[in-house]
Structures are given as structure tokens and as C-alpha cells.
Design an enzyme around this catalytic site. Structure first.
Site, PDB file in Angstrom:
ATOM      1  N   THR A  91       0.852  -1.195   0.000  1.00  0.00           N
ATOM      2  CA  THR A  91       0.000   0.000   0.000  1.00  0.00           C
ATOM      3  C   THR A  91       0.893   1.254   0.000  1.00  0.00           C
ATOM      4  O   THR A  91       2.091   1.161   0.271  1.00  0.00           O
ATOM      5  CB  THR A  91      -0.922   0.018   1.236  1.00  0.00           C
ATOM      6  OG1 THR A  91      -0.113   0.022   2.417  1.00  0.00           O
ATOM      7  CG2 THR A  91      -1.863  -1.166   1.253  1.00  0.00           C
ATOM      8  N   LYS A 120       7.966   1.279   2.876  1.00  0.00           N
ATOM      9  CA  LYS A 120       8.968   1.744   3.833  1.00  0.00           C
ATOM     10  C   LYS A 120       8.381   2.241   5.158  1.00  0.00           C
ATOM     11  O   LYS A 120       8.959   2.025   6.219  1.00  0.00           O
ATOM     12  CB  LYS A 120       9.762   2.922   3.236  1.00  0.00           C
ATOM     13  CG  LYS A 120      10.654   2.559   2.109  1.00  0.00           C
ATOM     14  CD  LYS A 120      11.331   3.787   1.542  1.00  0.00           C
ATOM     15  CE  LYS A 120      10.411   4.622   0.686  1.00  0.00           C
ATOM     16  NZ  LYS A 120      10.033   4.055  -0.585  1.00  0.00           N
ATOM     17  N   GLU A 144      13.363  -6.491   1.230  1.00  0.00           N
ATOM     18  CA  GLU A 144      14.426  -6.100   0.286  1.00  0.00           C
ATOM     19  C   GLU A 144      13.998  -4.918  -0.585  1.00  0.00           C
ATOM     20  O   GLU A 144      14.776  -3.994  -0.842  1.00  0.00           O
ATOM     21  CB  GLU A 144      14.766  -7.298  -0.613  1.00  0.00           C
ATOM     22  CG  GLU A 144      15.821  -7.025  -1.663  1.00  0.00           C
ATOM     23  CD  GLU A 144      17.225  -6.900  -1.086  1.00  0.00           C
ATOM     24  OE1 GLU A 144      17.712  -7.879  -0.530  1.00  0.00           O
ATOM     25  OE2 GLU A 144      17.820  -5.802  -1.187  1.00  0.00           O
ATOM     26  N   GLU A 205       6.962  11.990  -8.778  1.00  0.00           N
ATOM     27  CA  GLU A 205       5.542  12.134  -8.458  1.00  0.00           C
ATOM     28  C   GLU A 205       5.097  13.575  -8.741  1.00  0.00           C
ATOM     29  O   GLU A 205       5.921  14.483  -8.845  1.00  0.00           O
ATOM     30  CB  GLU A 205       5.322  11.882  -6.954  1.00  0.00           C
ATOM     31  CG  GLU A 205       5.834  10.558  -6.454  1.00  0.00           C
ATOM     32  CD  GLU A 205       4.929   9.402  -6.828  1.00  0.00           C
ATOM     33  OE1 GLU A 205       3.729   9.654  -7.094  1.00  0.00           O
ATOM     34  OE2 GLU A 205       5.421   8.271  -6.891  1.00  0.00           O
ATOM     35  N   LYS A 220      15.104   5.147   3.929  1.00  0.00           N
ATOM     36  CA  LYS A 220      15.873   3.935   3.618  1.00  0.00           C
ATOM     37  C   LYS A 220      17.080   3.801   4.548  1.00  0.00           C
ATOM     38  O   LYS A 220      17.454   2.695   4.946  1.00  0.00           O
ATOM     39  CB  LYS A 220      16.308   3.974   2.146  1.00  0.00           C
ATOM     40  CG  LYS A 220      15.095   3.828   1.224  1.00  0.00           C
ATOM     41  CD  LYS A 220      15.387   4.227  -0.193  1.00  0.00           C
ATOM     42  CE  LYS A 220      14.152   3.994  -1.048  1.00  0.00           C
ATOM     43  NZ  LYS A 220      14.284   4.532  -2.405  1.00  0.00           N
TER      44      LYS A 220
END
Lengths: 335, 167
Positions: A91, A120, A144, A205, A220
Site C-alpha cells: 500500500t 517503507k 528487500e 511524483e 531507507k
């Protein structure tokens, strides 16, 4: 043949990629002894459940499930009640509260289902809690795809480089920023023009803030810090500076002296900032590529590079995580 | 003792050998020779930087011999700056007193700005500056970069540092 029943939560670009890739690789997966069946798909419009597995032909032509959903069950109800053993959570991400993905993952793990994700947010907000939940329930949490897209990093470190102590990781973890900086350097475009081009091509985006302000890269870095370095850090622990101040003149000066400028994230330093990278460095990759240098005590520095985003590419990382769950053999299980 | 010498040679054949002879005669061990052919001085001479392992007491004699051969000795003494990094500053670099930014590094005594180039697209637009900083050691370089970061934060400049080879 080992049947693996999967609930897919989220049906955007990556969700479509997952359905596509699992369909395309059916034969190869069977040769590995795995029969992957997507038995439910849920998006914001509803849920489609098919006990015998959902075929790509039926759903790939639909942008959402609006016209094909056969249940009004919410994602959490689906996770609880559908007969599946693995949840793929894809999602949209939110790194402030992690929802809705966080709730989905907690539901799955506490119901004894493996979770594979590219999302994330939940890992940034609650990695340690989710990991504990997975351990307590004897299932796996694999992610991953959250860090380098299709570029192998976590599995590379945990499996191939096992035995090494990882001293640090440094790299380019955002393809959008890399594309913008590459175009600015090559064409002397101002930032705004390179960004507009990235948006036209679908690399950025409509609201590019997450990418260009370094938020995505920092997320990240948090995941790597917690998962690889057991650091227990939050987003606010990362010092972040994005690429919006970079000018074509700065890139030209850098080039004249043998450098490129890249947005670099570093662990365990917990920094995200534009840095000068020597043109001949293996980290100096262009276009939308990601690259990461892994500094180890035994193997020296290992550098990997690959595409950081894209539906099919991200789905490839998800597929690799799924397969790895069923190929995992504990050392004591060999004897 | 390790000494460094900065010389200026005429751009004619045989000058480098001429420059090395007095060092050889003084039984100096030449560690490195950097011949900056691409960076000619306005006088048309070629800068050369030598690093030599030699007894300090012999330095004055060597300098005299070099000068006798017509070689300009710009500087000779203890080897000082062994670390170099490139940095780019972005923002209102000139308006925020570039001279002050440079002297904050130079005044440390352990680091200096040795190369500076500017790019200014327009009056109100942010400009960019490339600078090379030299320092007497790795630790001193980190201290100099820390000063530059602080100056950058005060003057609202983006300081772009190089990635290091190791962590």
C-alpha cells in the site's frame, strides 16, 4: 510441490507488478518446487477473493478492483480470515505514522503469516516492534524492495556477505534525484526544468517533496540502520538535506574538477546530503540508477547498482523475498 | 626529516634535472615530484612541488645551490599540507563575504584554501564556488571541514563535501 497461498494488500503500480511477475514466472517457480497462488487482492475499493488463485488475465487490465471485487472485506479482515500464509503489503507509504501498512503488517504477523513488503513507512516507524512480532510468531518479515528497489542489498548482506562485519553503507538510494542531477549535469538544465522532465517521464511524483527533499533516502537509511546495524533509530535521528539547492553551475564546477554531485545516504553516520563523487567512482552512476557501496572487514568494499523503482523491478525484489522464505534452511536443520 | 619545496622552473628542457641535482648532492631522498605543467605562472614558469627526506640543516645550502642555477624557490621548509579535499559551496557565496569564509580556514594555521573558482549566473541568483582545501593531516582536515560546515550554516550556504574512499 509446495503451495504458497498469498494475500496481496495494495493494488497500485507495485501490486500490478507482483501479479504480473508471479504469473510470468509460474513455470520457473514450479521448477523450484513452489506453486505461488494469489488468493486475495485488496485495495481501497474492495477485495477480490478466489480460493484457487487469481489469474493475471482477469485483473491486470483493471487499474483498481472497483469492477471486479467480490467482497467488501477490509484489508485487516482479509488478512485475518482468508486462508493464506503470506501477505504481500504494497500500500502507499507514510513515514510519519506508517499507516495503513503498519496495521496490515501487525495483523499478518500476529496471525502467524509471513510478510513481504516494499512499503517503507511501517519499517521506518516500527521496525523493531515488527521484527519482534515476527520472531514471536515464528514467521518472517522480508523487505528487500524497501531499500534499493531491485538492487540487491539486504539479502546480499545477510546471505552472500555473511561472516563479514559490515562497517558501513553509502549510496544513492533515490532514482528520481539521480535522474534530476544527471540531467542537470549533462544538459546544464536548471533544477526546475530537470524536475519537470522527470515528472513528464513518470520518474517523479506530482508532489516530488519526498524524493527531492531527501525524505525517501532518509527513510531507507533508517531501515538499513535498524535492520543491518541493529541501531534502533528513528527518522528524526537522520540529518537530511535534499537536492533543491543544487545549481547547474555547481554541477559544472564539479565536473570541471573531476566530480559529479549525488544525493548520498550513509549508515551508520545517519546522513543524507549532496556530495561530490569522483567521476570514476563506482558510485557515480547516472540516470535513475541506484548504487550502494558496502564497506566490510573481510571482503573490502562491494558496490552494487540497479534500478531503484518501477512496478516490475520492485516486484522482482518481492518475488525474490518470497522465494527466499521457502528456501531458507536453518543450519541445524541440515543435519 | 620530511621537507617540502615549491619551486618555479623555466619552461625549457633540462630544468627538472637541474633542480634535482643539489638535492642529490645533499644526499636527500626524493619522495615525490609534482610537475604542474598545466598551471604555468603569469611569468611563464612551471611550478614544481617536491617532497624530500633530508636533514634540515642542509636545506639552506640546497636553496642557495638552486638559486644559483636560476631556479626560483617559492617556499621550502617542513612538509606541511599533506591532505587535500575539494569542496563546492552553493548560495550567496560572494555576498556572504567569501574572503571571510576563506580566512576562517586559512587562519587555523593547519589548513588553507589553495584553489578557488567561482561561477555566478546572475546578481540575485545563488552562485557556486569550488575550493580545494589543504591540511597538515587527516584530523586537521576534518577540523577544517567542520569549520566550513559551521560557516556554511551561519551564511546559509550549502557545503558539498567529497565522499571519502573509506568510511
Amino acid at each position: 510441490m509446495r503451495e504458497v497461498r498469498i494475500s496481496l494488500i495494495g493494488y497500485g503500480v507495485v501490486g500490478h507488478g507482483v501479479v504480473d511477475v508471479i504469473g510470468r514466472k509460474r513455470k520457473m517457480l514450479r521448477e523450484l518446487g513452489l506453486d505461488l497462488k494469489i488468493v486475495s487482492i485488496t485495495d481501497h475499493t474492495g477485495t477480490l477473493i478466489e480460493e484457487d488463485g487469481i489469474s493475471g488475465e482477469k485483473v491486470l487490465g483493471h487499474r483498481t478492483l472497483q469492477e471486479i471485487a467480490n467482497s467488501e472485506m477490509s484489508a485487516k479482515e482479509t488478512i485475518r480470515s482468508v486462508n493464506s500464509e503470506l501477505v504481500v503489503e504494497v500500500t502507499p507509504t507514510n513515514i510519519v505514522h506508517g499507516q495503513p501498512g503498519l496495521g496490515h503488517m501487525e495483523e499478518a504477523l500476529s496471525n502467524g503469516k509471513h510478510v513481504v513488503t516494499s512499503n517503507k513507512g511501517p519499517l521506518v516507524v516500527a521496525y523493531n516492534k515488527l521484527k519482534r512480532l515476527a520472531d514471536d510468531n515464528g514467521v518472517m518479515l522480508k523487505f528487500e524492495a524497501t531499500v534499493g528497489g531491485t538492487m540487491p542489498l539486504i539479502n546480499l548482506i545477510e546471505r552472500t556477505l555473511v561472516g563479514n562485519t559490515i562497517l558501513g553503507i553509502r549510496g544513492i538510494f533515490n532514482g528520481t534525484c539521480n535522474y534530476i542531477l544527471t540531467r542537470m549535469a549533462d544538459e546544464q538544465y536548471p533544477f526546475s526544468r530537470a524536475l519537470a522532465e522527470a515528472q513528464e517521464l513518470g520518474y517523479a511524483e506530482a508532489d516530488p517533496t519526498y524524493d527531492i527533499e531527501g525524505v525517501d533516502t532518509a527513510a531507507k537509511i533508517v531501515i538499513l540502520a535498524n535492520a543491518i546495524f541493529n541501531m534502533n533509530v528513528k527518522y528524526s535521528d537522520v540529518q537530511v538535506r535534499g537536492i533543491t539547492e543544487i545549481t547547474p553551475e555547481a554541477l559544472a564546477l564539479a565536473k570541471k574538477h573531476g566530480y559529479v554531485i549525488k544525493l548520498i545516504g550513509e549508515v551508520p553516520a545517519l546522513t543524507v546530503r549532496p556530495m561530490l563523487v569522483p567521476i570514476r567512482s563506482p558510485l557515480a552512476v547516472g540516470s535513475t540508477l541506484n548504487a550502494a557501496a558496502i564497506y566490510t572487514d573481510l571482503s573490502g568494499t562491494i558496490t552494487v547498482t540497479g534500478l531503484g523503482a518501477g512496478g516490475v523491478e520492485t516486484a522482482a525484489a518481492i518475488l525474490s523475498d518470497i522465494v527466499s522464505i521457502y528456501r531458507t534452511k536453518r543450519v541445524d536443520a541440515i543435519f | 626529516m620530511r621537507l617540502s619545496m615549491e619551486l618555479e622552473l623555466q619552461d625549457v628542457p633540462g630544468q627538472l634535472l637541474l633542480a634535482l641535482q643539489p638535492i642529490k648532492d645533499a644526499r636527500g631522498n626524493i619522495i615525490s615530484v609534482v610537475h604542474h605543467r598545466d598551471r604555468k605562472t603569469p611569468r611563464g614558469t612551471v611550478p614544481v612541488r617536491l617532497i624530500v627526506e633530508m636533514d634540515r640543516s642542509k636545506l639552506d645550502g640546497v636553496k642557495r645551490d638552486l638559486e644559483k642555477s636560476g631556479i626560483v624557490v617559492v617556499r621550502a621548509g617542513e612538509e606541511r599540507f599533506i591532505e587535500e579535499v575539494s569542496v563546492i559551496l552553493v548560495g550567496h557565496v560572494l555576498d556572504s563575504d567569501l574572503g571571510d569564509t576563506v580566512s576562517r580556514i586559512d587562519s587555523t594555521g593547519y589548513a588553507e584554501v589553495m584553489d578557488l573558482s567561482l561561477s555566478m549566473p546572475g546578481v540575485d541568483e545563488p552562485s557556486s564556488a569550488y575550493m580545494k582545501i589543504r591540511a597538515t593531516g587527516k584530523e586537521e582536515m576534518q577540523r577544517a571541514l567542520k569549520i566550513l560546515r559551521e560557516v556554511g550554516a551561519q551564511k546559509k550556504l550549502l557545503v558539498i563535501e567529497p565522499v571519502e574512499d573509506d568510511l
